[in-house]
Design an enzyme around this catalytic site. Structure first.
Site, PDB file in Angstrom:
ATOM      1  N   THR A 288       6.622  -9.337  -0.744  1.00 42.47           N
ATOM      2  CA  THR A 288       6.686 -10.507  -1.511  1.00 42.47           C
ATOM      3  C   THR A 288       6.208 -10.483  -2.910  1.00 42.47           C
ATOM      4  OG1 THR A 288       4.524 -11.747  -0.796  1.00 42.47           O
ATOM      5  CG2 THR A 288       6.745 -11.820   0.817  1.00 42.47           C
TER       6      THR A 288
ATOM      7  N   ARG B 235      -1.860  -7.582  -3.558  1.00 44.15           N
ATOM      8  CA  ARG B 235      -0.601  -7.758  -3.572  1.00 44.15           C
ATOM      9  C   ARG B 235       0.231  -7.549  -2.187  1.00 44.15           C
ATOM     10  NH1 ARG B 235       3.311  -5.626  -8.352  1.00 44.15           N
ATOM     11  NH2 ARG B 235       2.956  -3.683  -7.400  1.00 44.15           N
TER      12      ARG B 235
ATOM     13  N   ASP C  14      -5.685   3.294  -7.751  1.00 44.67           N
ATOM     14  CA  ASP C  14      -5.751   4.538  -7.176  1.00 44.67           C
ATOM     15  C   ASP C  14      -6.097   5.577  -8.173  1.00 44.67           C
ATOM     16  OD1 ASP C  14      -4.716   3.661  -4.867  1.00 44.67           O
ATOM     17  OD2 ASP C  14      -2.538   3.977  -5.396  1.00 44.67           O
TER      18      ASP C  14
ATOM     19  N   ASP D  83      -0.692   3.258 -10.515  1.00 46.71           N
ATOM     20  CA  ASP D  83      -1.583   2.330  -9.933  1.00 46.71           C
ATOM     21  C   ASP D  83      -3.052   2.580 -10.550  1.00 46.71           C
ATOM     22  OD1 ASP D  83      -3.756   1.301  -7.926  1.00 46.71           O
ATOM     23  OD2 ASP D  83      -1.699   0.483  -7.072  1.00 46.71           O
TER      24      ASP D  83
END
Length: 210
Positions: A109, A105, A204, A201
């Protein structure tokens, strides 16, 4: 599967998910819990697999025994975090074919950028289950599903751990023919596109990176 979204509320799924959400859950525990939840979700998402019968011999007599029909299903991991779900499902369905869609990602944006694509042959004849722990904005998932359709897939299901209402709406708009199976539908996305309350996340936490 007829519902666009199936929220799996099984007590074991919800308990394990709560453990995963905790900030003090270790990387090893997180991976193990994700593997366990993926197997429980796989039970739900494969509930309507086509069946046939095969003649077998038991120790007592021959019988027509139920067996899966058609070509082996395809599991497609949306990298990198999808691998955490993939590992658990493969323990349950070791004969499945495996593919990978590499997307990351763009943090400015929030749009997906593709870097890898490798999937099994004859997708049009297989049930395809795409897996990614998080359905946040939905942009990456929508792009991955479109890549699978472009490669010939016609029977696709999407499995995730957490989904945001925004991601569900995006997927339904782009791919109304793709059912979603998830362990939780959380409140919303924050300004950075992360699911709230979420669990951080997933990649992660799974791999011990920042």
């Amino acid at each position: 599967m007829t519902e666009h979204v199936t929220h799996v509320t099984h007590p074991l799924v919800q308990h394990k998910l709560s453990l995963m959400r905790k900030t003090d859950t270790s990387t090893g525990e997180f991976r193990q819990l994700l593997r366990e939840i993926s197997q429980l979700l796989a039970y739900e998402i494969t509930r309507e697999l086509p069946m046939t019968t095969k003649r077998i011999d038991t120790p007592l007599e021959a019988m027509d025994a139920p067996a899966l029909a058609g070509k082996k299903l395809a599991l497609v991991s949306i990298l990198r975090a999808g691998n955490g779900l993939l590992d658990g499902i493969l323990e349950l369905i070791p004969s499945a074919r495996v593919g990978f869609v590499g997307l990351y990602r763009n943090e400015e944006t929030l749009e997906p950028v593709e870097y890898y694509f490798k999937v099994p042959t004859e997708l049009s004849e297989r049930l395809v289950i795409a897996v990614d722990p998080m359905l946040a904005t939905g942009n990456s998932s929508v792009a991955a599903i479109q890549k699978l359709k472009d490669a010939g897939a016609t029977n696709i299901r999407f499995m995730c751990l957490l989904a945001a209402p925004e991601g569900i709406a995006r997927m339904k708009e782009a791919h109304p023919d793709v059912p979603i199976v998830t362990a939780a539908i959380d409140s919303h996305l924050n300004e950075n596109g992360y699911i709230v309350p979420g669990l951080g996340d997933a990649g992660d936490r799974m791999f011990g990176t920042k």
